[in-house]
Scaffold this motif. Structure first.
Motif, PDB file in Angstrom:
ATOM      1  N   HIS A   6      28.157  43.479  -5.002  1.00  0.00           N
ATOM      2  CA  HIS A   6      27.382  42.229  -4.987  1.00  0.00           C
ATOM      3  C   HIS A   6      26.064  42.321  -5.777  1.00  0.00           C
ATOM      4  O   HIS A   6      25.286  41.362  -5.768  1.00  0.00           O
ATOM      5  N   GLU A   7      25.806  43.430  -6.472  1.00  0.00           N
ATOM      6  CA  GLU A   7      24.539  43.556  -7.198  1.00  0.00           C
ATOM      7  C   GLU A   7      24.441  42.582  -8.368  1.00  0.00           C
ATOM      8  O   GLU A   7      23.349  42.375  -8.907  1.00  0.00           O
ATOM      9  N   ILE A   8      25.530  41.993  -8.767  1.00  0.00           N
ATOM     10  CA  ILE A   8      25.489  41.009  -9.832  1.00  0.00           C
ATOM     11  C   ILE A   8      24.546  39.866  -9.487  1.00  0.00           C
ATOM     12  O   ILE A   8      23.831  39.344 -10.348  1.00  0.00           O
TER      13      ILE A   8
ATOM     14  N   LEU B 114      15.249  32.823  -5.932  1.00  0.00           N
ATOM     15  CA  LEU B 114      15.302  32.971  -4.475  1.00  0.00           C
ATOM     16  C   LEU B 114      16.705  32.701  -3.949  1.00  0.00           C
ATOM     17  O   LEU B 114      17.204  33.422  -3.074  1.00  0.00           O
ATOM     18  N   GLN B 115      17.357  31.715  -4.494  1.00  0.00           N
ATOM     19  CA  GLN B 115      18.719  31.388  -4.061  1.00  0.00           C
ATOM     20  C   GLN B 115      19.679  32.555  -4.334  1.00  0.00           C
ATOM     21  O   GLN B 115      20.500  32.906  -3.477  1.00  0.00           O
ATOM     22  N   MET B 116      19.562  33.159  -5.506  1.00  0.00           N
ATOM     23  CA  MET B 116      20.428  34.281  -5.841  1.00  0.00           C
ATOM     24  C   MET B 116      20.133  35.503  -4.964  1.00  0.00           C
ATOM     25  O   MET B 116      21.051  36.216  -4.539  1.00  0.00           O
ATOM     26  N   LEU B 117      18.832  35.746  -4.699  1.00  0.00           N
ATOM     27  CA  LEU B 117      18.469  36.885  -3.866  1.00  0.00           C
ATOM     28  C   LEU B 117      18.976  36.723  -2.434  1.00  0.00           C
ATOM     29  O   LEU B 117      19.423  37.692  -1.804  1.00  0.00           O
ATOM     30  N   GLU B 118      18.901  35.507  -1.928  1.00  0.00           N
ATOM     31  CA  GLU B 118      19.391  35.273  -0.570  1.00  0.00           C
ATOM     32  C   GLU B 118      20.901  35.471  -0.493  1.00  0.00           C
ATOM     33  O   GLU B 118      21.418  36.005   0.494  1.00  0.00           O
ATOM     34  N   ARG B 119      21.588  35.081  -1.547  1.00  0.00           N
ATOM     35  CA  ARG B 119      23.034  35.309  -1.566  1.00  0.00           C
ATOM     36  C   ARG B 119      23.329  36.810  -1.593  1.00  0.00           C
ATOM     37  O   ARG B 119      24.261  37.287  -0.922  1.00  0.00           O
ATOM     38  N   PHE B 120      22.544  37.541  -2.339  1.00  0.00           N
ATOM     39  CA  PHE B 120      22.736  38.992  -2.406  1.00  0.00           C
ATOM     40  C   PHE B 120      22.416  39.655  -1.066  1.00  0.00           C
ATOM     41  O   PHE B 120      23.180  40.507  -0.579  1.00  0.00           O
TER      42      PHE B 120
END
Length: 429
Positions: free
Chosen positions: A339-341, A359-365
């Protein structure tokens, strides 16, 4: 051996090409022998000239009435002083090589790694020691070869000035090769570490501070030579470390050679990808990019090559290109690299100033990797940029806690995020 000798001579007219090949081949044994021979020759000639001046033979030569007497007088002096200085010069050459190998090269690697952090000092030392040592000793041999004739000419002139010129000539013997050596070391550090020529020049200048370690090395050498048992014990203890350095160099050389041979197969995308990883590890990003792109040309489904191209593009500030490659990765596997992508995409958005998207991408990660310290740190920094400072502080505290509770092997790789999070919190106290 002839190949290595040609490389050493090539330093005179194609230093960049020669240093790259010395870096890849890492012929430590050959460069030790070549630098010892040149240092011994340089020191022997210098010692003969110093003894010549100290003996006050200028007056005797002036009294020679013809060329035969002049040659006879000069020949007798060389025969008198050469053998007496030969042994001392050989020991001096051994000491110089020990200094370069034990103090100078590790110190230069330490400074270079500060400019371009490639990992812990011990890791970089293990990976690059043999290459840097080979290039450094090759540079030493070449600098002495270039300056030996000027040293002889200056020494000959000094003999006519009598013993008053001895000290000045002794200093000149040390100083004359330094500019050539410094220039070659700048090229070496810039080639091996890819830190830029300005940083390489600064590193070379700072590396000369290692000369302060000469008295310590002299004391250690004197102490060890006085006790053969301690010397043997030291050699026994260092054997495994030296073997580790040499194995690392040989493995890298063999691996690269095998990969380059494998890339002759036009249908082998993985070989080009692995070759790209080697170039990327050496910070040769242009060559790495070419290898990754070639892998994608062969196989458009080569997901790892897209991933690495995205990371390189992000580091170079090409955010649109980075997003294109990362979108290709997501299209092939949304869970790529554990999931590091998603964290990589977030870093692109953060660098581009699109903090809400980051922020949205970091929360998904973090939904998948909640204990990832790097993700926690960047989420805290992103919240700060969005003006949500209380949440940012809480996230930085979570980052610190995540690192502190990590296993030992993981702590070593993630403690940089702990330090950065602590620095963030200190600035807001």
């Amino acid at each position: 051996m002839l190949v290595n000798l040609r490389l050493l001579l090539k330093l005179l007219w194609q230093p960049m090409v020669a240093l790259k090949q010395l870096r890849d081949r890492a012929p430590v044994g050959f460069t030790i022998g070549a630098s010892w021979l040149m240092t011994m020759l340089y020191a022997t000639i210098g010692a003969v000239m110093l003894d010549y001046a100290h003996a006050g033979r200028a007056g005797a030569l002036e009294e020679a009435t013809n060329i035969n007497e002049l040659l006879s007088s000069s020949r007798s002096l060389v025969e008198r002083f050469w053998l007496s200085n030969f042994y001392d010069a050989g020991m001096a050459a051994v000491f110089v090589i020990l200094f370069v190998a034990v103090i100078y090269v590790p110190f230069a690697i330490l400074i270079a790694n500060l400019f371009e952090k490639r990992g812990s000092f011990s890791l970089v030392l293990r990976d690059d020691y043999a290459s840097v040592l080979s290039c450094s000793l090759g540079s030493l041999a070449t600098s002495l070869l270039v300056t030996i004739l000027p040293a002889v000419v200056i020494g000959w002139q000094s003999t006519w000035l009598g013993s008053d010129a001895v000290m000045g000539y002794f200093v000149l013997l040390i100083v004359i090769p330094l500019p050539v050596f410094a220039a070659l070391m700048t090229l070496t550090l810039g080639t091996v570490f890819q830190i830029g020529w300005a940083a390489a020049a600064i590193t070379t200048i700072l590396s000369f501070l290692s000369l302060l370690g000469i008295p310590l090395l002299l004391q250690a050498a004197t102490f060890l030579c006085a006790s053969p048992f301690l010397l043997l014990l030291l050699l026994f203890l260092l054997r495994d470390r030296v073997d580790d350095f040499m194995r690392s160099a040989r493995a890298k050389q063999s691996f690269k050679q095998n990969l380059e041979n494998a890339t002759l197969n036009p249908a082998d995308a993985s070989a080009h990808y692995n070759l790209g990883l080697l170039y990327q590890q050496r910070a040769e990003l242009a060559a790495a990019t070419a290898s990754f792109r070639r892998a994608i040309e062969i196989d458009s489904q080569e997901i790892d090559a897209h991933y690495q191209l995205g990371r390189i593009a992000r580091e170079q500030g090409n955010y649109d290109e980075a997003i294109r490659h990362f979108e290709s990765v997501v299209g092939l596997d949304a869970t790529h690299s554990q999931h590091e992508i998603w964290r990589e995409i977030a870093l692109v958005y953060h660098a581009a100033g699109q903090y809400a998207d980051a922020l949205q991408m970091l929360e998904r990660f973090l939904n998948e990797r909640p204990s990832d310290a790097q993700g926690r740190y960047w989420r805290g920094l992103t919240l700060h940029e969005l003006g949500r400072d209380e949440e940012a502080i809480s996230e930085m505290q979570s980052c610190i806690e995540s690192v502190k509770t990590a296993p030992a092997y993981k702590y070593r790789t993630e403690r940089q995020w702990l330090h950065q999070a602590q620095s963030f919190l200190r600035e807001r106290q």
